[in-house]
Scaffold this active site. Structure first.
Site, short mmCIF file in Angstrom:
data_model
loop_
_atom_site.label_atom_id
_atom_site.label_comp_id
_atom_site.label_asym_id
_atom_site.label_seq_id
_atom_site.Cartn_x
_atom_site.Cartn_y
_atom_site.Cartn_z
N LYS A 147 39.10 31.01 29.73
CA LYS A 147 37.87 31.14 30.53
C LYS A 147 36.86 30.03 30.26
CE LYS A 147 38.31 35.86 31.98
NZ LYS A 147 37.68 37.06 32.48
N LYS A 205 48.21 35.50 35.96
CA LYS A 205 47.88 36.92 36.02
C LYS A 205 47.05 37.23 37.26
CE LYS A 205 44.25 38.71 33.93
NZ LYS A 205 43.28 39.65 33.35
N LYS A 241 40.70 39.92 39.19
CA LYS A 241 39.70 40.21 40.20
C LYS A 241 38.66 39.12 40.34
CE LYS A 241 37.88 43.86 37.31
NZ LYS A 241 37.41 43.18 36.10
P1 ATP Z 1 38.47 39.34 35.20
O1 ATP Z 1 39.18 38.75 36.35
O2 ATP Z 1 37.02 39.57 35.43
O3 ATP Z 1 38.79 38.69 33.89
P2 ATP Z 1 40.46 41.32 35.11
O4 ATP Z 1 40.88 41.65 36.50
O5 ATP Z 1 41.35 40.47 34.29
O6 ATP Z 1 39.00 40.77 35.09
P3 ATP Z 1 39.48 43.24 33.20
O7 ATP Z 1 38.27 43.99 33.58
O8 ATP Z 1 39.31 42.12 32.26
O9 ATP Z 1 40.26 42.73 34.49
O10 ATP Z 1 40.59 44.21 32.66
C1 ATP Z 1 40.62 45.59 32.86
C2 ATP Z 1 41.98 46.12 32.46
O11 ATP Z 1 42.94 45.73 33.44
C3 ATP Z 1 42.49 45.57 31.13
O12 ATP Z 1 43.16 46.61 30.45
C4 ATP Z 1 43.44 44.49 31.54
O13 ATP Z 1 44.43 44.26 30.58
C5 ATP Z 1 44.03 45.09 32.81
N1 ATP Z 1 44.53 44.05 33.70
C6 ATP Z 1 43.79 43.07 34.25
N2 ATP Z 1 44.56 42.30 35.03
C7 ATP Z 1 45.82 42.80 34.94
C8 ATP Z 1 47.08 42.43 35.52
N3 ATP Z 1 47.19 41.39 36.32
N4 ATP Z 1 48.16 43.18 35.24
C9 ATP Z 1 48.07 44.25 34.43
N5 ATP Z 1 46.92 44.65 33.85
C10 ATP Z 1 45.80 43.94 34.10
#
Ligand code: ATP
Ligand code: LTN
Length: 349
Positions: free
Chosen positions: A133, A214, A217
Site C-alpha cells: 500500500k 487480490k 474494494k
Molecule cells: P481494501 O481494499 O480497503 O484494502 P479489502 O477489500 O482488502 O480492503 P479489508 O477490509 O481489508 O478488505 O478486509 C476485510 C476482510 O476481507 C479480511 O478478513 C480480508 O482478509 C478479507 N478479504 C479481503 N479481500 C479478500 C479477497 N480477495 N479474498 C478473500 N478474502 C478477502
C-alpha cells in the site's frame, strides 16, 4: 459485556477464568473503505455468519484503520453505516454477535499506543500490506505503518481466541501473536494469544481483470471486483468481461489461474465440488460457464441487497445496533484496560 460468552448463562454474565464452559471467542474486523466485495464475502463475512452459533463473536467496522489512507468525512461516515448494514444484511445477528464501530470504543486507540512499545520498527517494516500500500506513494501516513499494531489491539483487547480472516491478513495475525506473547513475557500473563482462522477455500479471491491480484474494494478498478451491491446487469457484464485463460476447457488447473478463481467462486456459492462443475461444462466453453456463474452470484447477492435496502430506509436502526454493540464491547474493553494499565504501572495507581 459480550453476549453469549458462556453457554447457558444469562445476558448479564461475564466470563470468569473459573467458569468451565467457555466458548471460544472470535474477533474480526473490516475497513469501511468502500462497498464490500465478493472477496470480502467469501473470505470473511460468510464464515463469520455461519460460525456465529459456534462462538462468542465480536465484529468491528474498523473506521480508525480506514484513516490510514486519505479519506473524507462524509465518505467515511457513509461507508461505516453502509458496511454495518451490509454485514447485518449478510446475516450478522446482533442477538448472537456484538457489532460496533471501532472508534466508538476509545480503548482500541489507547491499547494501540501501549502496544507500540512492545512492537519493533523492523517487524512493521516487513509487513507486506504496508509494502504494497505504500509502494510508489509520496504521502504515506504513519498510520499506515502502525496499522498492524491497532489491529493487534483490536484482537487482544477482547481475549479473542480465533481471528477469521482472508489469507492477506495471516501476517498481521502472526504479528498479533508475537506482540501478545511479548507483552505477556514482559508484564505477566495478560492477553490470550489468538490464532488465525483461514479457510482452505475462498481465502484469496482474485481480481476478475487480473488473477494475479487480490480482489479488493479499494482497487479503483470497478471491473476488477463484484460489489455486494452491484445490480444483476452489472454482475453479468463484469462476469462476461472477466479475463479467462488460453484454451476453452473449464478446468481448475495451475496454468489456468483465472479459471481456478472463477471455479472457486462457483463452488463456494453453490456448495458443489469443483470436479462436478468441470464435468457440467465439459466441451461447452467459457461463455456458458461465465453466464451461469453470473446467475449464481446474482442469486447470492439479491436477498442480501433486499435487506440492505431495508436498512438504508432506516439508518437509525443501524446506528442503534452499533451503539448497543459499542456499549457491550466497551464494558469488556475497559475492564481489560484497567488490568493492562496496572500491569504496566501507568498513572498514579
Ligand atoms: P481494501 O481494499 O480497503 O484494502 P479489502 O477489500 O482488502 O480492503 P479489508 O477490509 O481489508 O478488505 O478486509 C476485510 C476482510 O476481507 C479480511 O478478513 C480480508 O482478509 C478479507 N478479504 C479481503 N479481500 C479478500 C479477497 N480477495 N479474498 C478473500 N478474502 C478477502
Ligand atoms: N486489517 C484488516 C482489518 C482488521 C481486522 C482487525 C481483521 C482490522 N482489525 C482485527 C481481523 C481482526 C483487514 O482486513 N485489512
Amino acid at each position: 459485556m459480550v453476549a453469549g460468552r458462556v453457554e447457558g448463562t444469562s445476558a448479564t454474565a461475564v466470563a470468569e477464568p473459573s467458569e468451565t464452559v467457555r466458548r471460544q471467542r472470535v474477533f474480526s474486523g473490516m475497513q469501511p473503505s468502500g462497498t464490500p466485495t465478493l472477496g470480502n464475502y467469501l473470505g470473511a463475512i460468510r464464515n463469520w455468519v455461519v460460525q456465529q452459533d459456534q462462538y462468542d463473536n465480536v465484529f468491528c467496522v474498523v473506521d480508525l484503520h480506514a484513516l490510514s489512507l486519505p479519506t473524507d468525512r462524509d465518505t467515511l461516515r457513509a461507508n461505516t453505516l453502509n458496511l454495518a448494514a451490509a454485514l447485518l444484511a449478510a446475516g450478522i445477528d446482533p442477538a448472537r454477535s456484538v457489532l460496533f464501530a471501532q472508534s466508538d470504543v476509545r480503548e482500541h486507540s489507547e491499547l494501540c499506543w501501549l502496544l507500540t512499545s512492545v512492537t519493533q520498527f523492523g517487524e512493521l517494516r516487513r509487513m507486506t500490506q504496508f509494502k504494497d500500500k505504500s509502494a510508489g506513494r509520496e504521502d504515506v501516513s504513519a498510520a499506515l505503518f502502525v496499522y498492524p499494531v491497532l489491529q493487534a489491539a483490536d484482537i487482544i483487547l477482547y481475549d479473542a481466541d480465533l481471528v477469521p480472516v482472508g489469507d492477506d491478513q495471516r501476517q498481521h495475525v502472526e504479528l498479533t501473536r508475537d506482540i501478545a506473547e511479548r507483552f505477556n513475557r514482559r508484564y505477566g500473563q495478560t492477553f490470550v494469544v489468538p490464532k488465525p482462522d483461514i479457510k482452505a477455500e475462498g481465502a484469496r479471491i482474485m481480481a476478475l481483470d487480473d488473477p494475479s491480484q487480490k480482489m479488493s474494494k479499494s482497487s479503483g478498478r470497478p471491473m476488477s471486483y463484484i460489489a455486494l451491491t452491484d445490480d444483476a446487469d452489472t454482475i453479468r457484464r463484469k462476469m462476461k468481461r472477466a479475463v479467462t485463460d488460453s484454451g476453452s476447457e473449464v478446468r481448475a488447473v495451475p496454468d489456468k489461474p483465472a479459471l481456478v478463481n472463477l471455479l472457486t467462486i462457483y463452488s463456494l456459492l453453490t456448495g458443489e465440488d469443483v470436479p462436478t462443475i468441470e464435468e457440467r461444462y465439459a466441451g461447452r466453453g467459457y461463455g456458458a460457464f461465465k453466464t451461469d456463474l453470473a446467475e449464481v452470484v446474482v442469486a447470492t447477492v439479491t436477498p442480501i441487497q433486499a435487506r440492505i435496502a431495508e436498512y438504508a430506509a432506516d439508518p437509525g436502526a443501524v446506528q442503534a445496533i452499533l451503539a448497543d454493540g459499542a456499549d457491550r464491547a466497551r464494558d469488556q474493553a475497559s475492564r481489560k484496560m484497567a488490568l493492562v494499565r496496572d500491569r504496566i504501572g501507568l498513572g498514579a495507581g
